[in-house]
Design a protein around this motif. Structure first.
Motif, PDB file in Angstrom:
ATOM      1  N   ASN A  19      33.993  44.728  24.931  1.00  0.00           N
ATOM      2  CA  ASN A  19      33.879  44.092  23.614  1.00  0.00           C
ATOM      3  C   ASN A  19      34.970  43.039  23.427  1.00  0.00           C
ATOM      4  OD1 ASN A  19      31.690  45.702  23.210  1.00  0.00           O
ATOM      5  ND2 ASN A  19      32.638  47.050  21.736  1.00  0.00           N
ATOM      6  N   ASN A  20      35.119  42.197  24.439  1.00  0.00           N
ATOM      7  CA  ASN A  20      36.060  41.066  24.457  1.00  0.00           C
ATOM      8  C   ASN A  20      37.531  41.465  24.453  1.00  0.00           C
ATOM      9  OD1 ASN A  20      33.999  39.064  24.484  1.00  0.00           O
ATOM     10  ND2 ASN A  20      33.677  39.444  22.309  1.00  0.00           N
ATOM     11  N   LYS A  21      37.825  42.722  24.751  1.00  0.00           N
ATOM     12  CA  LYS A  21      39.209  43.192  24.812  1.00  0.00           C
ATOM     13  C   LYS A  21      39.522  43.635  26.240  1.00  0.00           C
ATOM     14  CE  LYS A  21      42.305  46.697  23.017  1.00  0.00           C
ATOM     15  NZ  LYS A  21      42.368  47.980  22.279  1.00  0.00           N
ATOM     16  N   SER A  22      40.608  43.146  26.785  1.00  0.00           N
ATOM     17  CA  SER A  22      41.013  43.519  28.136  1.00  0.00           C
ATOM     18  C   SER A  22      41.430  44.987  28.170  1.00  0.00           C
ATOM     19  CB  SER A  22      42.182  42.641  28.587  1.00  0.00           C
ATOM     20  OG  SER A  22      42.642  43.062  29.844  1.00  0.00           O
ATOM     21  N   THR A  23      40.841  45.738  29.100  1.00  0.00           N
ATOM     22  CA  THR A  23      41.156  47.152  29.264  1.00  0.00           C
ATOM     23  C   THR A  23      41.486  47.395  30.727  1.00  0.00           C
ATOM     24  OG1 THR A  23      39.581  47.683  27.507  1.00  0.00           O
ATOM     25  CG2 THR A  23      40.298  49.497  28.894  1.00  0.00           C
TER      26      THR A  23
ATOM     27  N   ILE B  31      31.509  53.940  29.549  1.00  0.00           N
ATOM     28  CA  ILE B  31      30.923  54.147  28.230  1.00  0.00           C
ATOM     29  C   ILE B  31      31.373  55.489  27.657  1.00  0.00           C
ATOM     30  CG2 ILE B  31      28.756  54.455  26.970  1.00  0.00           C
ATOM     31  CD1 ILE B  31      27.512  52.564  29.151  1.00  0.00           C
ATOM     32  N   ALA B  32      31.323  56.526  28.462  1.00  0.00           N
ATOM     33  CA  ALA B  32      31.738  57.852  28.002  1.00  0.00           C
ATOM     34  C   ALA B  32      33.204  57.860  27.586  1.00  0.00           C
ATOM     35  CB  ALA B  32      31.479  58.888  29.092  1.00  0.00           C
ATOM     36  N   SER B  33      34.043  57.163  28.326  1.00  0.00           N
ATOM     37  CA  SER B  33      35.471  57.143  27.984  1.00  0.00           C
ATOM     38  C   SER B  33      35.736  56.354  26.703  1.00  0.00           C
ATOM     39  CB  SER B  33      36.300  56.567  29.138  1.00  0.00           C
ATOM     40  OG  SER B  33      36.131  55.171  29.242  1.00  0.00           O
ATOM     41  N   GLN B  34      34.960  55.333  26.457  1.00  0.00           N
ATOM     42  CA  GLN B  34      35.145  54.510  25.258  1.00  0.00           C
ATOM     43  C   GLN B  34      34.589  55.169  24.001  1.00  0.00           C
ATOM     44  OE1 GLN B  34      36.878  51.405  25.149  1.00  0.00           O
ATOM     45  NE2 GLN B  34      37.473  52.306  27.103  1.00  0.00           N
ATOM     46  N   LEU B  35      33.537  55.972  24.170  1.00  0.00           N
ATOM     47  CA  LEU B  35      32.856  56.556  23.010  1.00  0.00           C
ATOM     48  C   LEU B  35      33.026  58.073  22.936  1.00  0.00           C
ATOM     49  CD1 LEU B  35      29.543  54.502  23.211  1.00  0.00           C
ATOM     50  CD2 LEU B  35      31.538  54.066  21.773  1.00  0.00           C
ATOM     51  N   ASN B  36      33.966  58.606  23.687  1.00  0.00           N
ATOM     52  CA  ASN B  36      34.219  60.062  23.706  1.00  0.00           C
ATOM     53  C   ASN B  36      32.955  60.864  23.979  1.00  0.00           C
ATOM     54  OD1 ASN B  36      37.001  59.761  23.141  1.00  0.00           O
ATOM     55  ND2 ASN B  36      36.513  59.459  20.989  1.00  0.00           N
ATOM     56  N   GLY B  37      32.118  60.356  24.866  1.00  0.00           N
ATOM     57  CA  GLY B  37      30.922  61.060  25.282  1.00  0.00           C
ATOM     58  C   GLY B  37      29.696  60.835  24.416  1.00  0.00           C
ATOM     59  N   ALA B  38      29.847  60.251  23.237  1.00  0.00           N
ATOM     60  CA  ALA B  38      28.710  60.030  22.331  1.00  0.00           C
ATOM     61  C   ALA B  38      27.961  58.766  22.729  1.00  0.00           C
ATOM     62  CB  ALA B  38      29.202  59.917  20.895  1.00  0.00           C
ATOM     63  N   THR B  39      26.765  58.921  23.266  1.00  0.00           N
ATOM     64  CA  THR B  39      26.028  57.753  23.745  1.00  0.00           C
ATOM     65  C   THR B  39      24.713  57.533  22.995  1.00  0.00           C
ATOM     66  OG1 THR B  39      24.955  59.051  25.485  1.00  0.00           O
ATOM     67  CG2 THR B  39      27.016  57.929  26.061  1.00  0.00           C
TER      68      THR B  39
ATOM     69  N   ASN C 276      28.030  41.761  31.721  1.00  0.00           N
ATOM     70  CA  ASN C 276      27.986  40.334  32.069  1.00  0.00           C
ATOM     71  C   ASN C 276      26.748  39.648  31.478  1.00  0.00           C
ATOM     72  OD1 ASN C 276      30.414  40.619  33.533  1.00  0.00           O
ATOM     73  ND2 ASN C 276      29.273  41.316  35.316  1.00  0.00           N
ATOM     74  N   ASN C 277      26.518  39.905  30.193  1.00  0.00           N
ATOM     75  CA  ASN C 277      25.427  39.299  29.419  1.00  0.00           C
ATOM     76  C   ASN C 277      24.030  39.743  29.836  1.00  0.00           C
ATOM     77  OD1 ASN C 277      27.157  37.772  27.728  1.00  0.00           O
ATOM     78  ND2 ASN C 277      27.430  36.304  29.392  1.00  0.00           N
TER      79      ASN C 277
ATOM     80  N   GLU D 289      24.419  55.128  35.294  1.00  0.00           N
ATOM     81  CA  GLU D 289      25.124  55.885  36.332  1.00  0.00           C
ATOM     82  C   GLU D 289      25.049  55.211  37.696  1.00  0.00           C
ATOM     83  OE1 GLU D 289      25.835  60.538  37.537  1.00  0.00           O
ATOM     84  OE2 GLU D 289      24.298  60.032  36.077  1.00  0.00           O
ATOM     85  N   SER D 290      24.075  54.375  37.908  1.00  0.00           N
ATOM     86  CA  SER D 290      23.943  53.704  39.207  1.00  0.00           C
ATOM     87  C   SER D 290      24.543  52.299  39.200  1.00  0.00           C
ATOM     88  CB  SER D 290      22.472  53.644  39.629  1.00  0.00           C
ATOM     89  OG  SER D 290      21.728  52.850  38.721  1.00  0.00           O
ATOM     90  N   THR D 291      25.023  51.847  38.041  1.00  0.00           N
ATOM     91  CA  THR D 291      25.570  50.494  37.935  1.00  0.00           C
ATOM     92  C   THR D 291      27.060  50.511  38.256  1.00  0.00           C
ATOM     93  OG1 THR D 291      23.926  49.887  36.276  1.00  0.00           O
ATOM     94  CG2 THR D 291      25.905  48.518  36.404  1.00  0.00           C
ATOM     95  N   ARG D 292      27.426  49.883  39.354  1.00  0.00           N
ATOM     96  CA  ARG D 292      28.825  49.799  39.793  1.00  0.00           C
ATOM     97  C   ARG D 292      29.505  48.626  39.107  1.00  0.00           C
ATOM     98  NH1 ARG D 292      28.444  54.628  40.983  1.00  0.00           N
ATOM     99  NH2 ARG D 292      27.395  55.195  42.892  1.00  0.00           N
ATOM    100  N   LEU D 293      30.816  48.707  38.987  1.00  0.00           N
ATOM    101  CA  LEU D 293      31.583  47.684  38.291  1.00  0.00           C
ATOM    102  C   LEU D 293      32.546  46.982  39.233  1.00  0.00           C
ATOM    103  CD1 LEU D 293      32.377  49.854  35.173  1.00  0.00           C
ATOM    104  CD2 LEU D 293      30.673  48.040  35.330  1.00  0.00           C
ATOM    105  N   THR D 294      32.894  45.757  38.868  1.00  0.00           N
ATOM    106  CA  THR D 294      33.852  44.945  39.607  1.00  0.00           C
ATOM    107  C   THR D 294      34.924  44.497  38.629  1.00  0.00           C
ATOM    108  OG1 THR D 294      32.047  44.139  41.005  1.00  0.00           O
ATOM    109  CG2 THR D 294      34.095  42.889  41.046  1.00  0.00           C
ATOM    110  N   SER D 295      36.147  44.410  39.085  1.00  0.00           N
ATOM    111  CA  SER D 295      37.232  43.956  38.217  1.00  0.00           C
ATOM    112  C   SER D 295      36.856  42.614  37.587  1.00  0.00           C
ATOM    113  CB  SER D 295      38.524  43.814  39.016  1.00  0.00           C
ATOM    114  OG  SER D 295      39.604  43.566  38.148  1.00  0.00           O
ATOM    115  N   GLY D 296      37.084  42.505  36.279  1.00  0.00           N
ATOM    116  CA  GLY D 296      36.753  41.289  35.549  1.00  0.00           C
ATOM    117  C   GLY D 296      35.405  41.331  34.855  1.00  0.00           C
ATOM    118  N   ASP D 297      34.613  42.391  35.108  1.00  0.00           N
ATOM    119  CA  ASP D 297      33.314  42.505  34.446  1.00  0.00           C
ATOM    120  C   ASP D 297      33.494  42.548  32.933  1.00  0.00           C
ATOM    121  OD1 ASP D 297      31.719  42.466  36.688  1.00  0.00           O
ATOM    122  OD2 ASP D 297      31.449  44.642  36.789  1.00  0.00           O
ATOM    123  N   GLN D 298      32.496  42.017  32.232  1.00  0.00           N
ATOM    124  CA  GLN D 298      32.496  42.025  30.772  1.00  0.00           C
ATOM    125  C   GLN D 298      31.417  42.983  30.286  1.00  0.00           C
ATOM    126  OE1 GLN D 298      32.702  38.245  28.845  1.00  0.00           O
ATOM    127  NE2 GLN D 298      33.925  37.366  30.482  1.00  0.00           N
TER     128      GLN D 298
END
Length: 68
Positions: free
Chosen positions: A6-10, A23-31, A39-40, A49-58
């Motif tokens: 959400n436009n904030k560096s984490t 998502i689980a870590s940001q929303l305390n498990g509530a999805t 990335n838009n 669960e199958s979507t992998r992330l890369t540093s810098g992803d939005q």
């Protein structure tokens, strides 16, 4: 790993294994009632669960609210 949520560096000491973990870590498990874009591009919940992330992803997390 650095992600923009959400436009904030984490920063994560240990890289998340997949989008669902972030998502689980940001929303305390509530999805319930949320939409997620990586990335838009909207990612359906079935692929979190199958979507992998890369540093810098939005990541954009939108939560449905009631109102009127």
């Amino acid at each position: 790993m650095e992600l923009f949520i959400n436009n904030k560096s984490t920063h994560f000491q240990t890289a998340p294994a997949h989008l669902k973990q972030v998502i689980a870590s940001q929303l305390n498990g509530a999805t319930s009632g949320i939409a997620v874009a990586l990335n838009n591009q909207v990612i359906p919940e079935a692929r979190w669960e199958s979507t992998r992330l890369t540093s810098g992803d939005q990541i954009l997390i939108i939560t449905a609210t009631q109102g009127g």
